[in-house]
Write a protein that holds these residues in place. Structure first.
Motif, short mmCIF file in Angstrom:
data_model
loop_
_atom_site.label_atom_id
_atom_site.label_comp_id
_atom_site.label_asym_id
_atom_site.label_seq_id
_atom_site.Cartn_x
_atom_site.Cartn_y
_atom_site.Cartn_z
N CYS A 12 2.19 3.84 8.79
CA CYS A 12 1.95 2.28 8.77
C CYS A 12 1.93 1.97 10.45
N GLU A 13 0.89 1.49 10.67
CA GLU A 13 0.50 0.99 12.25
C GLU A 13 1.55 0.14 12.76
N ASP A 14 1.68 -0.84 12.10
CA ASP A 14 2.82 -1.74 12.83
C ASP A 14 3.84 -1.22 12.84
N CYS A 15 4.44 -0.16 11.90
CA CYS A 15 5.91 0.44 12.02
C CYS A 15 5.87 1.23 13.35
N ALA A 45 0.84 -1.30 -0.11
CA ALA A 45 -0.11 0.02 0.09
C ALA A 45 0.87 1.08 0.05
N ILE A 46 0.15 2.31 -0.20
CA ILE A 46 0.99 3.60 -0.19
C ILE A 46 1.18 4.24 1.01
N THR A 47 0.68 3.57 1.94
CA THR A 47 0.77 4.19 3.45
C THR A 47 2.36 4.27 3.66
N PRO A 48 2.63 5.62 4.10
CA PRO A 48 4.41 5.50 4.41
C PRO A 48 4.66 4.62 5.83
N HIS A 49 5.93 4.26 5.60
CA HIS A 49 6.57 3.34 6.36
C HIS A 49 7.81 3.88 7.04
N LEU A 50 8.13 3.52 8.30
CA LEU A 50 9.38 3.86 8.97
C LEU A 50 10.56 3.11 8.44
N LEU A 51 11.55 3.43 8.04
CA LEU A 51 12.89 2.92 7.89
C LEU A 51 13.18 2.03 8.99
N CYS A 88 8.30 -2.50 10.10
CA CYS A 88 7.25 -3.84 9.86
C CYS A 88 7.72 -4.87 9.17
N GLY A 89 8.77 -4.90 8.68
CA GLY A 89 9.27 -6.02 7.91
C GLY A 89 9.57 -6.04 6.43
N ILE A 90 8.56 -5.06 5.67
CA ILE A 90 8.61 -5.17 4.51
C ILE A 90 9.82 -4.84 3.87
#
Length: 134
Positions: free
Chosen positions: A40-43, A3-9, A19-21
């Motif tokens: 991202c909620e998991d991040c 998804a386009i949701t931003p993630h944390l490095l 989150c492991g992606i």
């Protein structure tokens, strides 16, 4: 497709998000400090654990990994080993399988990184319990 949701490095592994992606699959990174609420909620929930230092480090061929896993079982607490959180169940299954292996098989397992050794023991346990119908 991610998804386009931003993630944390990931603070300790630039090849993946918290989150492991895998980093190659992430389309947007969160760059604000603190992150916006639609990250991202998991991040967001796993960031502190990802940034925390390791409780134990075990290079390949280090048999003291099993002692650390026994400590996890005895204390009933998870530890971070080589950048991976190891819970009580994973540690207990690994120790259970380890104690029943012949020495040559133990030496083969010790050639794996710690997280792969644990995953291999879990896979062995799962195949044994599936055959018994549990």
């Amino acid at each position: 497709m991610t998804a386009i949701t931003p993630h944390l490095l990931h603070p300790r592994d630039p090849r993946q998000s918290v989150c492991g992606i895998p980093a190659d699959d992430v389309r947007r990174w969160e760059t604000e400090e603190p992150p916006r609420p639609y990250t991202c909620e998991d991040c967001l929930t796993q960031y502190e654990e990802a940034a925390r230092p390791d409780d134990a480090n075990h290079p390949i061929d280090d048999a003291t990994l099993i002692d650390t896993l026994r400590r996890i079982v005895a204390e009933g607490q998870y530890l971070k080993i080589d950048g991976v959180l190891v819970d009580v169940w994973s540690a207990s299954v690994t120790v259970l399988i380890w104690d029943r292996l012949y020495e040559d098989k133990r030496q083969r397992l010790l050639r794996l990184p710690s997280h792969q050794l644990i995953l291999r023991c879990i896979r062995i346990y799962a195949s044994l319990t599936a055959k018994e119908g549990r």
